[in-house]
Design an enzyme around this catalytic site. Structure first.
Site, PDB file in Angstrom:
ATOM      1  CB  SER A 150      -0.872   0.023   1.378  1.00 46.02           C
ATOM      2  OG  SER A 150      -1.470   1.341   1.352  1.00 46.02           O
ATOM      3  CE1 TYR A 175      -4.506  -2.265   4.749  1.00 49.92           C
ATOM      4  CE2 TYR A 175      -3.659   0.106   4.026  1.00 49.92           C
ATOM      5  CZ  TYR A 175      -4.124  -1.177   3.752  1.00 49.92           C
ATOM      6  OH  TYR A 175      -4.187  -1.704   2.490  1.00 49.92           O
TER       7      TYR A 175
END
Length: 353
Positions: A150, A175
């Protein structure tokens, strides 16, 4: 024909990838556990659309519905395995019954803000789940994989555009930290077990079938219903919005590179090398829908980065990655899909939902 295992294959990006791989003539093994992040019926629609199957559902409950879905879609070129990537026995049942050529690992708990609320769940799914996938690959002799990372791993660094050689050990959300951990785990298995690896840092993916909790989907739905939009911060934050078709092009290109080469460990950005501010995004949605938004301004959210901006030269150098969709075109496709899907939401039109 190759056999590819796609974890998270019922999701937004995963269903588009499965659809592309099927069109290219490959066999797809889709692993998904249909978790409760959003309505499982959305994923049913994704799978029906990606496989081109028609089925009618009475919706008798998730377990019965997923059994019905498997009966409808499983065949020579596609298999849906309802399994949790954290459970080694469930993965063993899949890997032990298939001759898998490569894994495209997309399954994860997604989202920055929810990860702050439940960091242990994110660590369990994203880190332990990824290691469980790697162990299944090791035990069953699968030595090629792609893993979704990501843009959030870059944190709030000010140097732009973001390059794969930048320092990424200053995450600002659980995350992001789990995605960085997966990159480190991937290198460990490459070093110890010779598993060829390409890590794909996705930059703010949007398009048809986008998850209902993501900004573009939320804004289109709220404005369409005449509800005020909630904006966190002053609207100046910027994102490198990447159309899902370009992301799938990148995944397929990366897969071909990993399969054609030996001793591969690479990290690449998949973005567009262009940014759009949050306020400009709202204005674009207004123009597309022909409606004016009422905005409710809120303070910045913890964990949200100020900008994402991809240097995509490495992906271009390795496998010719060259995104073609401009934002206006991609947004128009999304709105057309949104308007044509059941209930004006994320339920696909192939299923009787």
């Amino acid at each position: 024909m190759s056999t590819y295992c796609v974890t998270g294959g019922a999701g937004f990006i995963g269903s588009h990838l499965c659809e592309r791989l099927l069109k290219l003539g490959h066999r797809v093994v889709c692993i998904d556990n249909f978790n409760g992040l959003y309505d499982y019926k959305i994923k049913i629609a994704n799978i029906l659309n990606s496989t081109g199957k028609d089925a009618t559902f009475q919706f008798d409950g998730q377990e019965a519905d997923l059994l019905h879905l498997q009966q409808a879609v499983n065949g020579d070129n596609y298999r849906l395995a309802v399994a949790d990537i954290r459970h080694a026995d469930e993965l063993a049942a899949v890997f032990g019954s298939e001759r898998i050529d490569a894994v495209i690992h997309l399954a994860a708990m997604a989202g920055v803000r929810p990860s702050i609320a439940d960091p242990l769940l994110y660590e369990d799914v994203n880190v332990r789940g990824t290691m469980t996938v790697l162990e299944a690959m090791r035990k069953h002799g699968v030595r090629k994989w792609l893993c979704a990372s990501s843009s959030s791993v870059y944190g709030n660094q000010t140097k732009v555009p973001f390059s794969e050689t930048d320092r990424v050990d200053r995450s600002i959300s659980p995350y992001a930290a789990t995605k960085k951990a997966c990159e480190v785990l991937a290198h460990t298995y490459y070093h110890l077990h010779g598993i060829d690896t390409m890590l794909l840092r996705f930059f703010t993916v949007y398009g048809e079938r986008q998850r209902p909790d993501l900004a573009i989907h939320k804004f289109v739905g709220m404005l369409d219903r005449g509800e005020p939009l909630t904006i966190y911060g002053d609207g100046s934050s910027r994102r490198d919005y990447t159309y899902v078709g370009d992301i799938v092009d990148g995944i397929v290109g990366a897969l071909a590179y990993v399969e054609a080469n030996e001793s591969v460990y690479e990290i690449v950005n998949l973005g567009t090398n262009r940014t759009i501010s949050l306020l400009d995004l709202v204005r674009s949605v207004e123009a597309e829908l022909g409606k004016e938004a009422s905005i409710r301004w809120m303070p910045n959210q913890p964990g949200d980065v100020e900008q994402t901006y991809a240097d995509i030269s490495r992906a271009n150098e390795l496998f010719g990655y060259d995104p073609q969709s401009n934002f206006a075109e991609g947004l128009h496709r999304f709105v057309n899909w949104y308007r044509g899907s059941s209930h004006g939401q994320a339920l696909g039109h192939r299923a009787d939902l």
